[in-house]
Write an enzyme that holds these catalytic residues in place. Structure first.
Site: not given
Length: 248
Positions: A44, A136, A193
């Site tokens: 992400d 989130y 990430h």
């Protein structure tokens, strides 16, 4: 994020994850892969500086990158990088324009976050994304309704979170991967990430060889869903040429 991740892990232990929640409009919420012996590593918050390092660390495997439009950097400043990921067979999805929590926005705000990143995908690749990950992991009925109206097919959560974006240590992330490795051949959908340097520089070089040695195939999310996967885009037109409208 910690609370949400804890809930997801509890659901996983109860056997809830891995079964899609399908709305009447066809939009599915995905918590895990389906195909035994496959693991989908998802990344992400990019684009940023380390996507190429992530791709190299996958050692021939395929990843999934959920991209923002204007988060760490402007997406239009990474055109060549994004095209290289796509050309190499990695799957690219939407993560909103500015990494907004969609549950805090009204319908117009949600549409704006999605439209701008879709426009960037079309400009850069000629494709509109059909796969989405909510920042989130935060999603509600209004956001799901808007996503469905815009033609999205899948909303992806995860089965494991390596904690890199939450400031967890490299050893913590490695331990998460050890749990995946020791759970072979059960499928997994892992949240990473690409914006965290230690993920591409330390965690993946540790985890990927072990995953592959255990027998796992590293695949993109559209592959690990088996027959429930689909081409994760809509073709709109040929990719564009950068001009003065390509800015954040």
């Amino acid at each position: 994020m910690f609370f949400l991740t804890s809930i997801l892990l509890v659901l996983g232990s109860l056997g809830v994850l891995g079964h899609p929640t399908t709305r009447q409009d066809g939009l599915q919420t995905i918590n895990n892969c389906y195909v035994s012996g496959q693991v989908a590593l998802t990344f992400d918050d990019g684009p940023y500086d380390y996507e190429g390092d992530v791709a190299n660390a996958l050692n021939g495997g395929k990843g999934t990158f959920f991209l923002n439009g204007n988060n760490y950097v402007c997406i239009y400043d990474r055109v060549d990088q994004i095209r290289a990921l796509h050309d190499a067979g990695h799957t690219l999805g939407s993560h909103t324009w500015s990494h907004a929590d969609l549950t805090t926005l009204d319908e117009a705000g949600i549409n704006d976050e999605l439209q701008k990143v879709e426009d960037a995908f079309v400009n850069i690749l000629g494709l509109k994304p059909l796969y989405f990950r909510p920042p989130y992991g935060s999603i509600n009925d209004l956001a799901l309704s808007v996503l469905a109206q815009r033609g999205y097919k899948k909303v992806f959560l995860w089965s494991e979170d390596i904690g890199d974006a939450n400031g967890e240590s490299v050893s913590y992330s490695e331990n998460v991967y050890d749990g995946v490795i020791n759970n072979y051949p059960n499928p997994h959908l892992v949240l990473d990430h690409s914006t965290i340097q230690t993920t591409s520089g330390q965690v993946l070089p540790y985890a990927v060889p072990k995953l592959q040695q255990a027998g796992y195939q590293l695949v993109a999310v559209d592959t690990c869903l088996g027959g429930d996967g689909e081409w994760p885009y809509i073709y709109v037109r040929e990719p564009g040429t950068p001009d003065n409208t390509w800015h954040c």
